[in-house]
Design a protein around this motif. Structure first.
Motif, PDB file in Angstrom:
ATOM      1  N   TYR A 205      -2.711  13.849 -35.338  1.00  0.00           N
ATOM      2  CA  TYR A 205      -1.901  13.589 -36.533  1.00  0.00           C
ATOM      3  C   TYR A 205      -0.910  14.712 -36.815  1.00  0.00           C
ATOM      4  CZ  TYR A 205      -4.817   9.625 -37.752  1.00  0.00           C
ATOM      5  OH  TYR A 205      -5.450   8.413 -37.743  1.00  0.00           O
ATOM      6  N   PHE A 229       1.549  10.850 -39.779  1.00  0.00           N
ATOM      7  CA  PHE A 229       1.811  10.003 -38.626  1.00  0.00           C
ATOM      8  C   PHE A 229       0.827  10.335 -37.507  1.00  0.00           C
ATOM      9  CE2 PHE A 229       5.694  10.369 -41.039  1.00  0.00           C
ATOM     10  CZ  PHE A 229       6.141   9.065 -41.121  1.00  0.00           C
ATOM     11  N   ASN A 240       1.073   5.308 -35.590  1.00  0.00           N
ATOM     12  CA  ASN A 240       0.290   4.717 -36.691  1.00  0.00           C
ATOM     13  C   ASN A 240      -0.233   3.324 -36.331  1.00  0.00           C
ATOM     14  OD1 ASN A 240       1.108   7.051 -38.024  1.00  0.00           O
ATOM     15  ND2 ASN A 240       1.332   6.006 -39.979  1.00  0.00           N
ATOM     16  N   MET A 245      -6.175   3.764 -36.582  1.00  0.00           N
ATOM     17  CA  MET A 245      -6.389   4.402 -37.873  1.00  0.00           C
ATOM     18  C   MET A 245      -7.732   3.993 -38.462  1.00  0.00           C
ATOM     19  SD  MET A 245      -2.542   3.824 -39.412  1.00  0.00           S
ATOM     20  CE  MET A 245      -3.126   3.927 -41.103  1.00  0.00           C
ATOM     21  N   ASN A 263      -1.664   8.481 -44.600  1.00  0.00           N
ATOM     22  CA  ASN A 263      -1.533   7.761 -43.341  1.00  0.00           C
ATOM     23  C   ASN A 263      -1.120   6.305 -43.558  1.00  0.00           C
ATOM     24  OD1 ASN A 263      -3.740   7.221 -40.465  1.00  0.00           O
ATOM     25  ND2 ASN A 263      -1.563   7.645 -40.552  1.00  0.00           N
TER      26      ASN A 263
END
Length: 319
Positions: A205, A229, A240, A245, A263
């Motif tokens: 990230y 991101f 993403n 995620m 996020n």
């Protein structure tokens, strides 16, 4: 700011190793013949000369700076977003200076987090003792030649084969597939997985400064908070990716729920800004990180049920 007795050089791995062995120093030059790794194996080398000492130590850290952090689709077109550290420090030198001065304090906080993580895992297993067998694994017998034996029983009473010549080591006698190391308790194994996963999650990230109000997809962007991101590593490099995620969500909820919001925000900005034509959740925010340019034609990977469910569950978990 600067290190004494420090040298560096980039170039072919074989050349640099030979040079250092022969001269005990590097030349402080960069190889500008940029090439793939398989072509004369380019590497970066660093050396510190301690002189004649019986013991010594020195601290160096290695990092990377990417400017801009990402390319982001807005109502004004694609704009570059700067890394979040520029919001916190006057320049890169101030950031590096803070990093070194704050290293010991940060290391202490990291150790406290690690200790809390271990304590929470242990507490979970203590409260769920029914999950844990009281059996202990049998140690493989030692042969006359000093090598390990080739069978045993794990802590759950299941037989296994030990083969020192197999890359897995411990094998299921039914299908000869690899199994977990038999003498490691489940709680310890689970803690190790979680501790390693936490590091992998954060390694994928980056934080970026949001676009200005005139550039943003909508007027609700909070300039005091970063956008976060993620690069989908070990696969195709999407930005993403919703289904990547989602498995990271438990870590964010445990460590800092705000990270989950940072996020999710770019995905919501893109879809609520009218940049995605489909009536279900997008698969990712861009095909190739660091391009968070969305899919204005709606031609992203088709996973409407899974990605929509993931977005609902992640949003519900936070809000």
């Amino acid at each position: 700011m600067g290190a004494e007795n420090f040298s560096f050089q980039s170039g072919s791995s074989g050349d640099l190793r030979y040079q250092y062995v022969m001269q005990h120093s590097l030349q402080n030059v960069l190889d500008t013949d940029y090439r793939p790794f398989a072509t004369r194996e380019p590497v970066f080398a660093y050396a510190h000369d301690f002189g004649r000492v019986s013991s010594a130590s020195v601290r160096y850290t290695i990092g990377s700076v990417q400017e801009p952090a990402v390319r982001y689709l807005t109502g004004q077109g694609v704009v570059p977003l700067q890394p979040w550290w520029k919001q916190c420090y006057a320049d890169i030198h101030q950031m590096i200076d803070f990093h070194f001065n704050d290293f010991d304090a940060t290391q202490t906080l990291a150790s406290q987090f690690e200790s809390q993580l271990r304590a929470n895992v242990n507490a979970y297993y203590s409260a769920n003792m029914a999950m844990i067998s009281n059996n202990t694994s049998s140690v493989p017998p030692v042969n006359a030649n000093g090598t390990q034996g080739h069978n045993g029983t794990d802590q759950y009473g299941r037989d296994y084969i030990y083969d020192p010549d197999n890359s897995y080591g411990f094998l299921d006698p039914q299908n000869f597939g690899g199994i977990a190391i038999p003498d490691v308790q489940e709680a310890e194994a689970y803690y190790s997985i979680v501790a390693l996963s936490a590091r992998q999650v954060m390694g994928a990230y980056t934080l970026a400064i949001p676009p200005t109000s005139g550039e943003g997809p909508n007027t609700n962007s909070n300039a005091t908070e970063p956008l976060m991101f993620q690069k989908e590593i070990s696969s195709n490099g999407n930005t993403n990716t919703v289904d990547v995620m989602y498995p990271a969500m438990p870590f964010f909820l445990y460590a800092n729920p705000n990270l989950l919001r940072y996020n999710l925000e770019p995905l919501y900005q893109n879809q609520e800004g009218g940049f995605y034509p489909n009536d279900y959740s997008m698969h990712d925010l861009g095909s190739h990180y660091p391009n968070a340019t969305g899919h204005v034609e709606g031609d992203d990977e088709y996973m409407p049920v899974e990605e929509s469910a993931n977005m609902i569950l992640m949003s519900y978990a936070y809000y």
